[in-house]
Design a protein around this motif. Sequence first.
Motif, PDB file in Angstrom:
ATOM      1  N   UNK A 117       0.786  -1.232   0.000  1.00  0.00           N
ATOM      2  CA  UNK A 117       0.000   0.000   0.000  1.00  0.00           C
ATOM      3  C   UNK A 117       0.825   1.293   0.000  1.00  0.00           C
ATOM      4  N   UNK A 118       1.905   1.426   0.811  1.00  0.00           N
ATOM      5  CA  UNK A 118       2.665   2.695   0.756  1.00  0.00           C
ATOM      6  C   UNK A 118       3.220   3.002  -0.632  1.00  0.00           C
ATOM      7  N   UNK A 119       3.648   1.981  -1.353  1.00  0.00           N
ATOM      8  CA  UNK A 119       4.146   2.203  -2.711  1.00  0.00           C
ATOM      9  C   UNK A 119       3.018   2.637  -3.644  1.00  0.00           C
ATOM     10  N   UNK A 120       1.835   2.101  -3.444  1.00  0.00           N
ATOM     11  CA  UNK A 120       0.702   2.494  -4.273  1.00  0.00           C
ATOM     12  C   UNK A 120       0.326   3.957  -4.026  1.00  0.00           C
ATOM     13  N   UNK A 163      -1.742  -4.412 -15.171  1.00  0.00           N
ATOM     14  CA  UNK A 163      -0.868  -5.285 -14.383  1.00  0.00           C
ATOM     15  C   UNK A 163      -1.452  -5.571 -13.009  1.00  0.00           C
ATOM     16  N   UNK A 164      -1.905  -4.526 -12.313  1.00  0.00           N
ATOM     17  CA  UNK A 164      -2.473  -4.725 -10.982  1.00  0.00           C
ATOM     18  C   UNK A 164      -3.771  -5.518 -11.040  1.00  0.00           C
ATOM     19  N   UNK A 177      -6.828  -5.548  -7.140  1.00  0.00           N
ATOM     20  CA  UNK A 177      -7.939  -5.349  -8.074  1.00  0.00           C
ATOM     21  C   UNK A 177      -8.445  -3.905  -8.012  1.00  0.00           C
ATOM     22  N   UNK A 178      -8.604  -3.371  -6.807  1.00  0.00           N
ATOM     23  CA  UNK A 178      -9.102  -1.991  -6.677  1.00  0.00           C
ATOM     24  C   UNK A 178      -8.133  -0.985  -7.286  1.00  0.00           C
ATOM     25  N   UNK A 179      -6.838  -1.162  -7.029  1.00  0.00           N
ATOM     26  CA  UNK A 179      -5.869  -0.241  -7.620  1.00  0.00           C
ATOM     27  C   UNK A 179      -5.780  -0.433  -9.131  1.00  0.00           C
ATOM     28  N   UNK A 180      -5.937  -1.653  -9.599  1.00  0.00           N
ATOM     29  CA  UNK A 180      -5.957  -1.874 -11.047  1.00  0.00           C
ATOM     30  C   UNK A 180      -7.096  -1.118 -11.705  1.00  0.00           C
ATOM     31  N   UNK A 181      -8.289  -1.210 -11.117  1.00  0.00           N
ATOM     32  CA  UNK A 181      -9.441  -0.480 -11.654  1.00  0.00           C
ATOM     33  C   UNK A 181      -9.251   1.030 -11.536  1.00  0.00           C
TER      34      UNK A 181
END
Length: 194
Positions: A117-120, A163-164, A177-181
């Motif tokens: 999460x911190x990297x996201x 990718x995510x 999945x949420x970050x990919x979307x």
Amino acid sequence: MASRNGIAWFVLLMGISATIFFFIRQEDEIALNLLFLSLYATVTIIYFLRIFYYFDNKATLNEIYFFSLANIIPLCVLFSSLIVPIGREAILTFEIEIVPPHDIHILKVSFLSVLAFPYLVVSTALLMRSFTRYQFIRITSQSERGPSAEWTAIFTFFISGLSFLSVGMFASDLIGILYGLFFLFSGIGFLLGR
């Protein structure tokens, strides 16, 4: 900067030493967890200390190093949840029922999701700043020119989103999945808003 990297290499050395110790004792799960955590801690120390170094020198973070690693590292962390024992245990689980075939899919938030999460957050901040602050993305720290910041961000949104989404579905990880979307829809939004 060299002394800052020394901290990271010390953490890696200690982690590998502990990993070898637990492999000798035939406690493979603990050894794998320690190996992963020491690699993660080493990369995190190097990455975030470099960010702090740039902040200390009042330099901008518009370098491809920050953009690429902020997306590659969490992808690797989420993907490793299939291998690393601590990634298999879920902190939270969600059951999602797909309507036509009535299949139930279980999505999880694991300890590795929290580590990614911190990297996201850093990745999202850097990509958003590309539209407001940067004109170009530096290839190296000394570059005076580079690719357009807007197009680099849009391209990164699409590549990272796909990718995510793929890794999140493969690992049944909700954060992936949420970050990919989020990345895909942000890419589409910024592309249409240009």
